[in-house]
Write an enzyme that holds these catalytic residues in place. Structure first.
Site, PDB file in Angstrom:
ATOM      1  N   ASP A  81       0.846  -1.203   0.000  1.00 30.57           N
ATOM      2  CA  ASP A  81       0.000   0.000   0.000  1.00 30.57           C
ATOM      3  C   ASP A  81       0.876   1.246   0.000  1.00 30.57           C
ATOM      4  OD1 ASP A  81       0.869  -0.668   2.550  1.00 30.57           O
ATOM      5  OD2 ASP A  81      -1.143  -0.915   3.362  1.00 30.57           O
ATOM      6  N   GLU A 145      -6.055   3.259   3.573  1.00 29.04           N
ATOM      7  CA  GLU A 145      -6.580   3.862   4.795  1.00 29.04           C
ATOM      8  C   GLU A 145      -8.019   4.343   4.607  1.00 29.04           C
ATOM      9  OE1 GLU A 145      -5.188   3.772   7.589  1.00 29.04           O
ATOM     10  OE2 GLU A 145      -3.046   3.508   7.260  1.00 29.04           O
TER      11      GLU A 145
END
Length: 392
Positions: A81, A145
């Site tokens: 990520d 997120e």
């Protein structure tokens, strides 16, 4: 417990300075979910320098590259990520970082800069030392997120274009000591749903409540009833959490407001429990709307299932970690963590494993969090061992 140094190949250890330089550059210029333009550009630049064909635009700023042996075999997906958090980082007792965030209000306080850099190092090593069979799909994901980056990449054709037999990802874990790791079969991270409830009533004077329809009272009762869902509708042997984190209504003491709002989160280790929690929440909102006469709108802006590791792939990941850190340093019996990650969407598509590598830091999402650069070659070595064990 033994304290032997990690068994990192010299060819990966030699990449540590470069991985560190990448991380520091990414750390200094953090970007929020779906805004990772500069980070993606760095990833694209480095992958193209390796001679790889690079595919961009998946999920907005996501990047894909494939290392293909040219021989039949499995397709292994490795994911990192890229996004940062909307918060400031704060100096700890060691002082300011020389590569601290240059963007006020945005910081890599979860370590995604390290995840991205470790996967770039893995890519460089695998190009120089390709697997004997199959292929490796490198997945650089935006917006983990709370931004639904994984599902956006899947919707944009990630696995339709690059199907995988297995998928793997790692996360740094300050709850584990440096040099230790964990991976478990089954649920390893909780599901997450964010809920937002808007209540519309009729405002008025506090001295004439009969002329109003008070949404604040509805919000207060709804908050109490939401808190009782787990205790009254979920098997007490199941893991489940529901939390109201915000209740907003009113401006002063003698005005009945016309609107109110609630927001919170739902978490569980079971998709069935997750779905039941959402079902009960919807029923509560509908019931309170009927009883009160207020309009109540429930929105779920973000939801992801629990991360569930497949038994075979979790065992393989544990063996790969043992190759690097030693068998005494990998835990396979720890309880699931109460966090969430949208890598769960990828694990719904293909069997795989999400693993954790320990390091010394404040917990993720804390303003003094610091990623340990010594973890970079460890992570790259673990990824490499996963590939070697599957593809030779």
């Amino acid at each position: 417990m033994t304290t032997a140094a990690p068994a990192i190949p010299d060819s990966i250890a030699a990449l540590a300075p470069q991985m560190t330089a990448w991380r520091h550059e990414i750390h200094a210029w953090p970007e929020l979910g779906f805004e990772e333009e500069r980070t993606s550009a760095l990833v694209i630049r480095e992958l193209r320098a390796l001679g790889l064909e690079v595919h961009t635009g998946l999920g907005g700023t996501g990047v894909i590259a494939v290392i293909d042996s040219g021989k039949p075999g499995l397709s292994i997906g490795l994911r990192a990520d890229m996004d940062a958090l909307p918060m400031d980082e704060v100096a700890d007792e060691r002082g300011e970082l020389p590569y601290r965030s240059q963007r006020p209000g945005v910081a890599h306080t979860c370590g995604h800069d390290g995840h991205t850099s470790a996967l770039l190092g893995t890519a460089r090593h695998l190009v120089a030392h390709p697997p004997a069979s199959g292929r490796v799909v490198l997945i650089f994901q935006p917006a983990e997120e709370g931004g639904r980056g994984a599902i956006r990449m899947i919707e944009d054709g990630l696995f339709a274009r690059w199907p995988c037999d297995e998928v793997y990802a790692f996360h740094n874990m300050p709850a584990l000591p440096t040099g230790e790791a964990s991976v478990r079969s089954g649920a390893t991270l909780q599901s997450l749903a964010v809920f937002e409830i808007a209540i519309e009533g009729v405002g008025g004077h506090a001295a004439a409540p009969h002329r109003a329809n008070d949404p604040l009272q509805v919000a207060a009762r709804l908050a109490v009833d939401i808190g009782a869902i787990v205790g009254r509708h979920i098997d007490p042997m199941e893991a489940a959490l529901i939390n109201v984190g915000s209740l907003q209504a009113g401006t002063t003491h003698n005005i009945i407001p016309s609107t109110a709002s609630l927001s919170g989160t739902i978490r569980s280790l079971s998709k069935d429990v997750h779905d039941e929690l959402l079902k009960r929440l919807r029923a509560l909102c509908e019931g309170h709307a009927q009883i009160s006469g207020c309009n109540i709108a429930l929105e779920i802006p973000h939801s992801c299932p629990p991360c569930v590791n497949a038994p075979e792939q979790a065992a393989l990941a544990a063996d790969a970690i043992a190759d690097v850190l030693g068998a005494d340093h990998v835990k396979t019996d720890l309880r699931a963590y109460p966090f969430s990650d949208d890598f769960s969407y990828m694990l719904e598509q293909w069997p795989g494993a999400y693993l954790f590598l320990g390091m010394d830091s404040a917990m993720c999402h804390h303003p003094t969090f610091r990623f340990d650069d010594g973890l970079l070659p460890v992570a790259a070595a673990v990824f490499d061992r996963i590939v070697r064990r599957r593809l030779g």
